[in-house]
Design an enzyme around this catalytic site. Structure first.
Site, PDB file in Angstrom:
ATOM      1  N   PRO A  98     -29.591  57.299 -39.934  1.00 50.75           N
ATOM      2  CA  PRO A  98     -30.570  57.066 -38.871  1.00 50.75           C
ATOM      3  C   PRO A  98     -29.886  57.120 -37.504  1.00 50.75           C
ATOM      4  CG  PRO A  98     -30.778  55.432 -40.611  1.00 50.75           C
ATOM      5  CD  PRO A  98     -29.520  56.188 -40.883  1.00 50.75           C
ATOM      6  N   GLU A  99     -30.584  57.698 -36.540  1.00 56.15           N
ATOM      7  CA  GLU A  99     -30.071  57.765 -35.172  1.00 56.15           C
ATOM      8  C   GLU A  99     -30.912  56.837 -34.299  1.00 56.15           C
ATOM      9  OE1 GLU A  99     -29.298  61.878 -34.000  1.00 56.15           O
ATOM     10  OE2 GLU A  99     -29.145  62.445 -36.109  1.00 56.15           O
TER      11      GLU A  99
ATOM     12  N   ARG B 226     -28.246  54.040 -51.757  1.00 55.32           N
ATOM     13  CA  ARG B 226     -26.894  54.604 -51.830  1.00 55.32           C
ATOM     14  C   ARG B 226     -25.802  53.581 -51.563  1.00 55.32           C
ATOM     15  NH1 ARG B 226     -28.366  60.201 -48.509  1.00 55.32           N
ATOM     16  NH2 ARG B 226     -29.777  61.059 -50.094  1.00 55.32           N
TER      17      ARG B 226
END
Length: 286
Positions: free
Chosen positions: A2-3, A115
């Site tokens: 995510p940015e 993950r």
């Protein structure tokens, strides 16, 4: 990962649905979710229990919660697939919900991470250049949406770098919040190839590039960020829609929206970079 826009969407959700509530209990069910908290999951759970969430804050891609206990912050690393969900008590528990904090009204703040690259960690708050941040975030530069972002100082910092401009955009100590997606989008808007040397760019060109960074992230934020799969969602489990508006990233072999030349995919820093070979000419070799 995510940015800035995606993390800001999560921050806003936490501000609306979690801030102001006390934490009754915390349960940690996967050790990797607290590996950055050196004292371990039991310590993190004990220290969070009873605290009231005071605010949800962000710098660049870094997110944290503050509490009614001064000088303490919970830094949330979203990693590749981390989600911060606020769920009613009766909602089925997600398969990869590794941390669950029960709030005083019965709702649960859940950290879900398929993950397991992300996690929670408590950190001390410190003051850096007039702003209070967790000590683990102290080295991170301000982002373009920060009210105290100094564009001219960042222009000078970028032009001092004798390396590729995309590498500089991804350097969170120069300007934060930009990852692979928004770097490619901003470079396309500015008509720059990512391998151009930052020090060779004029001040007006760098200003135009920074304006493009700000614009593309603001537009992405307005539609919930960029989601390519179900791993990035807001606190209600909803995806963002900016992937429909991308002009460069992920569009190899599709026509450029500006000149209709087919976009290309190249390798850069072990990532995929997308650009227009006509609008974004590669620099000549010296």
């Amino acid at each position: 990962m995510p940015e800035l826009p995606e993390v800001e969407v999560v921050r806003r959700g936490l501000a609306e649905h979690a801030v102001g509530r006390a934490i009754d209990t915390v349960t940690v069910t996967h050790p990797r979710a607290v590996r950055r908290h050196v004292a371990g999951g039991a310590d993190l759970a004990a220290r969070l229990t009873g605290l009231r969430i005071d605010s949800a804050r962000r710098r660049g891609k870094y997110l944290w919660l503050t509490f009614d206990e001064p000088d303490t912050a919970l830094v949330v690393h979203l990693g590749m697939s981390g989600q911060m969900l606020v769920q009613p008590a009766h909602a089925p528990v997600e398969k990869h919900a590794h941390i669950r904090a029960v709030l005083e009204d019965g709702a649960e703040l859940r950290f879900v991470d398929q993950r397991t690259f992300g996690g929670w960690a408590l950190a001390d708050l410190v003051e850096v250049n007039g702003t209070v941040v967790p000590d683990s975030v102290a080295h991170i530069a301000r982002d373009p949406l920060d009210p105290l972002f100094d564009r001219e100082a960042v222009v000078a910092a970028i032009r001092a770098k004798h390396t590729e401009i995309k590498r500089v955009l991804l350097d969170q100590t120069v300007i934060s919040g930009i990852g692979n997606i928004y770097a490619d989008e901003a470079l396309w808007r500015a008509g720059l190839h990512g391998t151009r040397v930052a020090a060779d760019l004029t001040r007006p060109v760098v200003r135009t590039l920074l304006d493009g960074v700000t614009a593309v992230m603001t537009e992405a934020l307005a539609v919930g960020g960029t989601s390519f799969d179900a791993l990035y969602v807001n606190v209600n489990g909803e995806s963002g829609y900016f992937s429909r508006s991308l002009a460069a990233y992920g569009r190899a072999d599709q026509p450029c929206d500006r000149c209709a030349t087919l976009l290309v995919r190249e390798q850069f820093m072990n990532r995929s970079s997308f650009s227009c070979p006509q609008c974004q000419r590669k620099p000549r070799r010296r």
